[in-house]
Design an enzyme around this catalytic site. Structure first.
Site, short mmCIF file in Angstrom:
data_model
loop_
_atom_site.label_atom_id
_atom_site.label_comp_id
_atom_site.label_asym_id
_atom_site.label_seq_id
_atom_site.Cartn_x
_atom_site.Cartn_y
_atom_site.Cartn_z
N ASP A 1 0.78 -1.03 -0.19
CA ASP A 1 0.43 -0.15 -0.15
C ASP A 1 0.85 0.36 -0.30
O ASP A 1 1.75 1.36 0.54
CB ASP A 1 -0.44 -0.26 1.29
CG ASP A 1 -2.55 -0.08 0.58
OD1 ASP A 1 -2.88 -0.60 -0.33
OD2 ASP A 1 -2.89 -0.67 1.89
N GLU B 1 -5.34 5.15 -3.45
CA GLU B 1 -7.38 4.83 -3.65
C GLU B 1 -7.34 5.77 -3.96
O GLU B 1 -6.69 6.85 -4.94
CB GLU B 1 -6.99 5.63 -1.91
CG GLU B 1 -6.88 3.77 -0.73
CD GLU B 1 -7.70 4.24 0.43
OE1 GLU B 1 -6.76 3.34 1.08
OE2 GLU B 1 -7.91 5.69 0.40
N GLU C 1 -13.71 -1.83 -1.89
CA GLU C 1 -14.76 -1.92 -0.37
C GLU C 1 -15.76 -1.24 0.07
O GLU C 1 -16.17 -0.22 -0.52
CB GLU C 1 -13.15 -1.37 0.15
CG GLU C 1 -13.50 -1.18 1.63
CD GLU C 1 -12.33 -1.56 2.59
OE1 GLU C 1 -12.39 -0.95 3.45
OE2 GLU C 1 -11.69 -0.50 1.77
#
Length: 279
Positions: free
Chosen positions: A83, A114, A180
């Site tokens: 990440d 993201e 998600e």
């Protein structure tokens, strides 16, 4: 041989469901690798389940690199994805530096970041430079202070935006995308419209694969148990019982036993103590 992004995409093409878990250290990576998990995410979720923060926002790039190195050493076969934490890819230039460190210093084979339409140019830049990217849309934990902890895309306009985000991430060159906290129907519709794998977490069974946090999966973290998490065992209770028994054995003198100790020739001990006494 280590799994590649092409292997993952071929799994999707064959209709194989793709399991992914998070891991944050050498030992958990070894266990996941031996279990045949093809993808391991070193998630910034370590902020909560390892470091005790309230969210992922406090996690630094140096911390991510530290933990990713350990996971890479532990897993010899799985594809390792690191990440990129909060505010380490605010511009394409910064993203190149951050992702470069994740691959060069930590040894990851890919990075995850993201965002949708607005982050697509950054994804395209990384892919152009040879850095594999996994996208992440829907609930994006790094934006929790802005969007709150809730399901995303329930209303028509929000759902349309998520579809546009997914298409933009795919067009930018991402090899897969995490969905998600997205309604199951919407996640399935997005999956059907993409040619790259979707990895769901709280997004229903219609995705190409699933990801779960190590500590949720194994019952190690109790501060917050998300609805989408299934506990396959309760290691926290098992570990607690083992530690309680260990402490009791130490207090009563039943541990260590003879089988846990080494022995010495009595004459050698006598000679050593004698010399010591004489001095």
């Amino acid at each position: 041989m280590r799994t590649t992004i092409r292997d993952i995409q071929q799994m999707r093409a064959r209709g194989e469901r793709i399991p992914m878990v998070t891991a944050y250290d050498y030992t958990s990576a070894q266990i996941a690798d031996r279990a045949g998990i093809p993808m391991i995410l070193v998630g910034d979720s370590l902020g909560m389940v390892v470091l005790g923060h309230e969210s992922t926002v406090s996690v630094t790039l140096d911390e991510m690199i530290h933990h990713t190195r350990a996971v890479v050493r532990g897993a010899r076969n799985a594809l390792i994805i690191g990440d990129l934490p909060f505010l380490t890819y605010a511009s394409p230039e910064q993203a190149v530096i951050s992702a470069g460190r994740m691959l060069q210093e930590a040894g990851a084979q890919a990075v995850k970041l993201e965002g949708g339409v607005h982050i697509a140019p950054t994804i395209a830049r990384l892919v152009h430079l040879g850095i594999p990217v996994m996208g992440h849309i829907g609930f994006t934990p790094q934006a929790v202070n802005q969007i709150g902890l809730r399901v995303q895309g329930r209303r028509a306009n929000e759902a349309r935006q998520l579809l546009e985000d997914a298409l933009a991430v795919q067009e930018a060159g991402a090899f897969a995308i995490v969905l998600e906290l997205v309604p199951a129907e919407l996640a399935q519709a997005i999956t059907e419209r993409l040619h790259i794998p979707t990895i769901g977490i709280g997004a229903g069974a219609g995705c190409s694969g699933q990801v779960q946090v190590w500590h949720d999966l194994l019952g190690l973290y109790s501060d917050f148990v998300p609805r989408h998490a299934r506990r396959y065992t309760d290691l926290a209770t098992m570990i607690g019982e083992a530690l309680t028994q260990y402490a009791q054995d130490v207090r009563t003198g039943t541990f260590p036993g003879p089988e846990h100790s080494s022995r010495m020739d009595p004459t050698e001990l006598a000679a050593a103590l004698g010399n010591l006494d004489e001095s």
